[in-house]
Motif scaffolding. Structure first.
Motif, short mmCIF file in Angstrom:
data_model
loop_
_atom_site.label_atom_id
_atom_site.label_comp_id
_atom_site.label_asym_id
_atom_site.label_seq_id
_atom_site.Cartn_x
_atom_site.Cartn_y
_atom_site.Cartn_z
N PHE A 79 -10.29 -11.11 13.73
CA PHE A 79 -9.87 -11.58 12.40
C PHE A 79 -10.11 -10.41 11.46
N ASN A 80 -9.02 -9.75 11.09
CA ASN A 80 -9.03 -8.51 10.32
C ASN A 80 -9.04 -8.90 8.83
N ASN A 81 -10.23 -9.13 8.30
CA ASN A 81 -10.37 -9.85 7.04
C ASN A 81 -10.91 -9.01 5.89
N ALA A 82 -11.66 -7.96 6.17
CA ALA A 82 -12.34 -7.23 5.09
C ALA A 82 -11.34 -6.73 4.06
N GLY A 83 -11.66 -6.92 2.80
CA GLY A 83 -10.77 -6.48 1.72
C GLY A 83 -11.53 -6.35 0.41
N THR A 84 -10.90 -5.69 -0.54
CA THR A 84 -11.53 -5.50 -1.85
C THR A 84 -10.46 -5.41 -2.92
N ASN A 85 -10.89 -5.43 -4.17
CA ASN A 85 -9.98 -5.27 -5.30
C ASN A 85 -10.77 -4.63 -6.44
N VAL A 86 -10.08 -4.29 -7.50
CA VAL A 86 -10.70 -3.77 -8.71
C VAL A 86 -10.28 -4.68 -9.87
N PRO A 87 -10.96 -4.60 -11.02
CA PRO A 87 -10.55 -5.43 -12.14
C PRO A 87 -9.09 -5.21 -12.51
N ALA A 88 -8.45 -6.26 -13.03
CA ALA A 88 -7.05 -6.18 -13.42
C ALA A 88 -6.83 -4.99 -14.36
N THR A 89 -5.88 -4.13 -13.99
CA THR A 89 -5.64 -2.90 -14.73
C THR A 89 -4.14 -2.62 -14.78
N PRO A 90 -3.57 -2.41 -15.95
CA PRO A 90 -2.14 -2.06 -16.02
C PRO A 90 -1.87 -0.77 -15.25
N VAL A 91 -0.66 -0.66 -14.69
CA VAL A 91 -0.34 0.47 -13.84
C VAL A 91 -0.52 1.79 -14.57
N GLU A 92 -0.22 1.84 -15.88
CA GLU A 92 -0.31 3.11 -16.59
C GLU A 92 -1.76 3.56 -16.78
N TRP A 99 -7.27 3.32 -7.04
CA TRP A 99 -6.25 3.23 -5.98
C TRP A 99 -6.87 3.49 -4.61
N THR A 100 -7.64 4.58 -4.53
CA THR A 100 -8.22 4.98 -3.25
C THR A 100 -9.20 3.95 -2.73
N LYS A 101 -10.01 3.37 -3.62
CA LYS A 101 -10.97 2.35 -3.20
C LYS A 101 -10.28 1.18 -2.52
N VAL A 102 -9.19 0.70 -3.11
CA VAL A 102 -8.49 -0.46 -2.57
C VAL A 102 -7.73 -0.09 -1.29
N VAL A 103 -7.05 1.04 -1.31
CA VAL A 103 -6.26 1.45 -0.15
C VAL A 103 -7.16 1.73 1.06
N ASP A 104 -8.29 2.37 0.83
CA ASP A 104 -9.18 2.70 1.94
C ASP A 104 -9.64 1.45 2.69
N THR A 105 -9.97 0.39 1.96
CA THR A 105 -10.45 -0.84 2.60
C THR A 105 -9.30 -1.71 3.08
N ASN A 106 -8.37 -2.01 2.19
CA ASN A 106 -7.34 -3.01 2.49
C ASN A 106 -6.25 -2.53 3.44
N LEU A 107 -6.06 -1.23 3.52
CA LEU A 107 -5.00 -0.70 4.37
C LEU A 107 -5.56 0.14 5.52
N THR A 108 -6.30 1.20 5.19
CA THR A 108 -6.86 2.04 6.25
C THR A 108 -7.85 1.25 7.10
N ALA A 146 -2.19 -5.40 -10.77
CA ALA A 146 -2.91 -5.29 -9.49
C ALA A 146 -2.09 -4.45 -8.52
N ILE A 147 -1.64 -3.28 -8.94
CA ILE A 147 -0.67 -2.54 -8.15
C ILE A 147 -1.23 -2.13 -6.79
N ALA A 148 -2.49 -1.71 -6.72
CA ALA A 148 -3.03 -1.28 -5.43
C ALA A 148 -3.21 -2.46 -4.48
N TYR A 149 -3.72 -3.56 -4.99
CA TYR A 149 -3.89 -4.75 -4.15
C TYR A 149 -2.53 -5.25 -3.66
N ASN A 150 -1.58 -5.33 -4.55
CA ASN A 150 -0.24 -5.78 -4.16
C ASN A 150 0.37 -4.86 -3.10
N ALA A 151 0.24 -3.57 -3.32
CA ALA A 151 0.82 -2.60 -2.38
C ALA A 151 0.17 -2.70 -1.01
#
Length: 244
Positions: A79-92, A99-108, A146-151
């Motif tokens: 069960f590949n479950n570990a994940g994380t997010n950051v506080p809601a932040t506009p893309v700009e 970005w790296t924090k979310v991608v490293d956990t949720n994707l890599t 939530a661009i990194a989480y969504n991606a």
């Protein structure tokens, strides 16, 4: 015994509920997560292995699967479950560090665990096994700010499809559970109001996390010639259908 399962992010929330449910169903379960103390809070009874793991680190992930094999000799379910997010932040305003924090956990992290499980399941006898990825309703319908989480959650769907395709020859099934508003510490903010697609804030309903755990148990328990490819489990009245 039903089989051997590895659950990442097992120290709290969805991961803890799934691990406890699989244990109750007769699985032997390796509990993976960053903090030993929370994993030990999950671990009750026999058939449990606690393995502190950083899913973003290749060596740490390999050590998790090596320890599970050394203890029980095979792996039937991840069960590949570990994940994380950051506080809601506009893309700009989104930083590379966020970005790296979310991608490293949720994707890599999802990739590293899936790759290691795939190798084990390919080589063991009897061959095969099942990988269940924790997606999210954000894998199909994103929330604002939530661009990194969504991606990453969209990308998990691609990983699920790739594993399903490449696993056929080895008897490896892969499915994905997309979860909407399960009541966990991560979703406590839902009752206080979260950003909607139209820019307003509104409280959202949640459901018992046990509903998710029962769904994962069902997926895990299927024979390998059957598979739940994608499942969505959500609070019935949450704003998902028609969101945006």
């Amino acid at each position: 015994m039903t089989g051997v399962a590895v659950v990442t992010g097992a120290g709290s929330g969805v991961g803890r509920a799934v691990a406890e449910t699989l244990l109750y169903a007769g699985y032997r379960v390796a509990l993976a997560g960053r903090r030993r103390e929370t994993l030990e809070e999950t671990a009750k009874g026999d058939g449990v292995l606690v393995v502190p793991t950083d899913v973003t680190d290749e060596a740490s992930v390999k050590a998790l699967f090596d320890a599970t094999l050394a203890e029980w000799g095979r792996i039937d379910v991840l069960f590949n479950n570990a994940g994380t997010n950051v506080p809601a932040t506009p893309v700009e305003d989104f930083t590379v560090e966020q970005w790296t924090k979310v991608v490293d956990t949720n994707l890599t992290g999802v990739f590293l665990c899936a790759r290691e499980a795939f190798r084990v399941m390919r080589d063991q006898d009897p061959q095969g096994g099942r990988i269940i990825n924790n997606g999210s309703i954000s894998a199909t319908t994103p929330r604002p700010n939530a661009i990194a989480y969504n991606a990453t959650k969209h990308a998990v769907t691609g990983i699920t499809k790739s594993l399903s395709l490449e696993g056929r020859r080895y008897g490896i099934a892969c499915g994905q559970i997309d979860i909407g508003n399960a009541a966990t510490p991560m979703t406590e903010r839902m009752s206080q109001g979260v950003m909607q697609a139209n820019g307003t804030k509104a409280p959202e309903p949640t459901m018992d996390v046990q509903n998710v755990a029962d769904a994962v148990r069902y997926m895990a328990g299927l024979p390998l010639n059957a598979n739940v490819q994608f499942m969505t489990v959500m609070a019935t009245t949450m704003p998902f259908i028609g969101r945006g």
